[in-house]
Structures are given as C-alpha cells and as structure tokens.
Enzyme design. Structure first.
Site, PDB file in Angstrom:
ATOM      1  N   GLN A 146      -1.371  52.975 -30.984  1.00  0.00           N
ATOM      2  CA  GLN A 146      -1.511  54.052 -30.008  1.00  0.00           C
ATOM      3  C   GLN A 146      -0.588  55.212 -30.387  1.00  0.00           C
ATOM      4  OE1 GLN A 146      -1.287  52.838 -25.926  1.00  0.00           O
ATOM      5  NE2 GLN A 146      -1.441  54.914 -25.194  1.00  0.00           N
ATOM      6  N   PHE A 147      -1.137  56.168 -31.124  1.00  0.00           N
ATOM      7  CA  PHE A 147      -0.341  57.295 -31.606  1.00  0.00           C
ATOM      8  C   PHE A 147       0.254  58.121 -30.482  1.00  0.00           C
ATOM      9  CE2 PHE A 147      -4.321  59.489 -30.942  1.00  0.00           C
ATOM     10  CZ  PHE A 147      -3.949  60.791 -30.623  1.00  0.00           C
ATOM     11  N   THR A 148      -0.357  58.090 -29.290  1.00  0.00           N
ATOM     12  CA  THR A 148       0.135  58.918 -28.188  1.00  0.00           C
ATOM     13  C   THR A 148       1.519  58.485 -27.697  1.00  0.00           C
ATOM     14  OG1 THR A 148      -1.050  57.587 -26.559  1.00  0.00           O
ATOM     15  CG2 THR A 148      -2.186  59.538 -27.423  1.00  0.00           C
TER      16      THR A 148
END
Length: 150
Positions: A78-80
C-alpha cells in the site's frame, strides 16, 4: 518501511471479483515501501511483527505472538502509507518507492515472513485495484515505521 498491522479474526483480498487470499485468525499487514528501504528494514520489521505480543493468553492478556498462536498473515502493498500531508490537501507520494524498487522489496518481505513463519503468506496483487476485507479483532491496530527503530 511502514506497516499497519491489524489483528484479525479473518481477512481476505479480492481482485476483479476473485478471492486472491483468505485467512482466519492472524494478521493483516499493509506495507508501504519508500525509496531508502533495504534488506535491513525487512529483517528488523519482520522479526518485530512475528514476535509482537498482541494475541491473548489464557488470562485474556495480550501476551502471545503470532508465532505462539500459529496465526496466518496477509501482506498487502500500500504505497499510500508513504503519503506526506504536510502541505495542502492533496497527499504527496514522493517518498513512495517506484515499482522497480518496491516490487522486489515487497517480494523479499513476504518471503522473509514465510521463511520465519514456516508457512505460506497470503498476498494481494501488486498495483491492482484490491478490495481488502477484515474482521478486526479487539480492535488491535499497530503502526510501525522501520525508520523509527532507534
């Protein structure tokens, strides 16, 4: 690396209406990778996660690790998690590693957990639009950043 760890009764990942991963009791781990992450971050973080005493013992005290309860894991990239919200209202993802860096690190992270856990780990599909479902147990949710370990 940043992780959000959720103790779950069950969790699953669905991509295009197909169940990719499903577990019963264990941990759902959301993993955010930044450009400066490396094998040292993976080793430290996976050891920390597997040994966190966040499962209840016979006295209902959080005193057991995932290893103790022989729980399962799903790891979802999850890059966020690497979002910066310091300026304005639109998050910046400049710290998030690009796929050429993050995919190999994500795969090493999963493999390291599997090797230390002694069983297969569920995953999502890197870069896909995933639907992640969970039944949080407790709720118990812990955030760890490998850059804040000292």
């Amino acid at each position: 690396m940043k992780v959000v760890i959720q103790r779950v009764k069950e969790a699953s990942v669905v991509v295009e209406a197909k169940v990719i991963s499903k577990i019963d009791a264990g941990l759902l781990i959301l993993l955010g990778i930044e450009n400066s992450d490396n094998q040292e971050d993976i080793d430290w973080l996976t050891k920390k996660i597997l040994n966190l005493r966040i499962f209840n013992d016979e006295n209902d005290v959080m005193n057991k690790s995932l290893l103790d309860v022989e729980g399962e894991i799903i790891v979802v990239s999850q890059f966020t998690l690497q979002a910066s919200t310091k300026k304005g209202n639109r998050p910046s993802y400049l710290k998030a590693a690009q796929p050429d860096i993050s995919v190999p690190l994500y795969e090493k992270f999963v493999t390291t957990i599997e090797n230390n856990l002694g069983k297969k780990v569920g995953t999502g599909i890197f870069g896909a639009d995933m639907k992640v479902s969970l039944l949080n147990d407790g709720p118990v949710t812990i955030i760890i950043d490998s850059k804040n370990r000292v």
